[in-house]
Design an enzyme around this catalytic site. Structure first.
Site, PDB file in Angstrom:
ATOM      1  N   GLU A  40       0.822  -1.209   0.000  1.00 46.15           N
ATOM      2  CA  GLU A  40       0.000   0.000   0.000  1.00 46.15           C
ATOM      3  C   GLU A  40       0.859   1.264   0.000  1.00 46.15           C
ATOM      4  O   GLU A  40       0.542   2.235  -0.664  1.00 46.15           O
ATOM      5  CB  GLU A  40      -0.957   0.009   1.193  1.00 46.15           C
ATOM      6  CG  GLU A  40      -2.177  -0.875   1.001  1.00 46.15           C
ATOM      7  CD  GLU A  40      -2.973  -0.529  -0.256  1.00 46.15           C
ATOM      8  OE1 GLU A  40      -3.016   0.648  -0.649  1.00 46.15           O
ATOM      9  OE2 GLU A  40      -3.535  -1.446  -0.872  1.00 46.15           O
ATOM     10  N   TYR A 120      -7.006   6.819   3.747  1.00 45.86           N
ATOM     11  CA  TYR A 120      -7.013   5.806   2.697  1.00 45.86           C
ATOM     12  C   TYR A 120      -6.185   4.579   3.098  1.00 45.86           C
ATOM     13  O   TYR A 120      -6.656   3.440   3.035  1.00 45.86           O
ATOM     14  CB  TYR A 120      -6.487   6.353   1.345  1.00 45.86           C
ATOM     15  CG  TYR A 120      -6.174   5.187   0.453  1.00 45.86           C
ATOM     16  CD1 TYR A 120      -7.202   4.455  -0.119  1.00 45.86           C
ATOM     17  CD2 TYR A 120      -4.860   4.724   0.299  1.00 45.86           C
ATOM     18  CE1 TYR A 120      -6.943   3.308  -0.847  1.00 45.86           C
ATOM     19  CE2 TYR A 120      -4.585   3.580  -0.433  1.00 45.86           C
ATOM     20  CZ  TYR A 120      -5.636   2.879  -1.000  1.00 45.86           C
ATOM     21  OH  TYR A 120      -5.383   1.724  -1.687  1.00 45.86           O
ATOM     22  N   ASP A 138      -9.951   5.626  -2.951  1.00 49.93           N
ATOM     23  CA  ASP A 138      -8.725   6.180  -3.537  1.00 49.93           C
ATOM     24  C   ASP A 138      -9.147   6.978  -4.776  1.00 49.93           C
ATOM     25  O   ASP A 138     -10.351   7.148  -5.011  1.00 49.93           O
ATOM     26  CB  ASP A 138      -7.712   5.071  -3.872  1.00 49.93           C
ATOM     27  CG  ASP A 138      -8.146   4.239  -5.068  1.00 49.93           C
ATOM     28  OD1 ASP A 138      -9.346   4.301  -5.438  1.00 49.93           O
ATOM     29  OD2 ASP A 138      -7.311   3.531  -5.641  1.00 49.93           O
TER      30      ASP A 138
END
Ligand code: SF4
Length: 325
Positions: A40, A120, A138
């Site tokens: 991520e 996020y 996102d």
């Protein structure tokens, strides 16, 4: 939206994901939360293909766990991040690893207290790593939602509300991944392929998608930089950056150019974030600043930016010629 319409859209989205989704991405096929977290962070500003081919496996091989990452020096971490850009991500990852010797927290609030983890990333970790029933937004998902619900100039908070309302609580992880892939593969910023979209039946923006998502042209700032390269016994004079996007990394000294125009080795163009740089590289005989002498062959392990690499390449390319004169 009625409950049956909502379920219908959710089911179509999941059926599309079963056939077209990028389900074989390695970070989607692991229960290792550290791997999900690293992916991520890498994906925050970098394309999937680049992360997959050049960084993800290499980084995990060198730092296979929170403990190995926490015990490494920042220079080693920068070294493995070298060329990926946005180096603050690597620093935050390193700092978080030091704070999480016993593993990452498992709730949104605690995750957002860690360096570099915003809403996020916290949601992505909870959804993709812990399989919790939380929504994710996102840029790809935001675009799909804005168009699907027909929202002009949607505020971020409102998009999170829409995502919450649209979330499929029976299969939240696949639902979020499906929305993400739909945005990346079908509901594209410039040319959305509505005829191939599973949500086309109920999409308010299908007839005029650009009304609900405008492609803004980027504004760039032009800058000139002047770097001096001074070499002694195979070592290069470097400085530790104290601010800006290369904070804590090694970089070449910035110099005044008025005294050394004749020693200009060359120039090159470099693009980074919003900047379009014209970089001038000079050869220096002496240097007065506080510097660190670093052996050329260990520079790459210490983590230098791709701009510094280009400057050194230019220097080395002209070296044979200069020494032969
Ligand atoms: S129908 Fe078109 S605009 Fe609507 S979500 Fe699908 S691709 Fe995007």
């Amino acid at each position: 939206m009625s409950k049956s319409n909502l379920q219908n859209a959710q089911n179509k989205l999941l059926s599309w994901y079963e056939i077209h989704g990028r389900k074989d991405l390695p970070w989607r096929n692991t229960e290792n939360i550290y791997h999900v977290y690293v992916s991520e962070v890498m994906l925050q500003q970098t394309q999937v293909k680049r992360v997959l081919e050049e960084y993800y496996f290499q980084f995990l091989q060198r730092f296979p766990s929170f403990a190995t990452l926490a015990n490494a020096s920042l220079e080693e971490v920068f070294g493995m991040w070298s060329g990926l850009g946005y180096y603050r991500r690597a620093k935050n990852l390193h700092e978080s690893a030091k704070l999480c010797a016993n593993g990452l927290p498992q709730d949104l609030k605690s995750l957002q207290k860690l360096p570099g983890i915003g809403r996020y990333t916290a949601s992505a970790i909870c959804s993709f790593g812990y399989h919790q029933s939380v929504s994710v937004v996102d840029t790809n998902i935001a675009r799909v939602l804005a168009r699907y619900f027909g929202v002009e100039d949607a505020k971020e908070a409102y998009l999170w509300e829409l995502a919450d309302g649209f979330l499929n609580h029976s299969n939240p992880t696949s639902h979020n991944l499906a929305l993400m892939d739909l945005g990346a593969m079908v509901c594209l910023p410039k040319n959305p392929m509505c005829e191939e979209c599973p949500l086309v039946g109920g999409c308010k923006g299908a007839s005029e998608p650009h009304k609900y998502y405008k492609v803004l042209s980027k504004k760039y700032e032009n800058k000139k930089l002047h770097f001096g390269i001074c070499e002694r016994n195979g070592k290069i004079a470097m400085k530790r950056s104290h601010d800006g996007m290369y904070k804590d990394m090694l970089e070449l000294p910035n110099i005044e150019t008025s005294f050394c125009e004749k020693d200009l080795l060359g120039t090159f163009a470099h693009a980074v974030t919003k900047y379009r740089l014209e970089v001038h590289v000079y050869s220096l005989d002496f240097i007065e600043e506080d510097i660190l002498w670093i052996a050329q062959d260990s520079l790459h392990k210490a983590g230098i930016s791709s701009m510094t690499k280009k400057a050194l390449k230019l220097y080395n390319g002209t070296k044979i010629f200069r020494e032969g004169v």
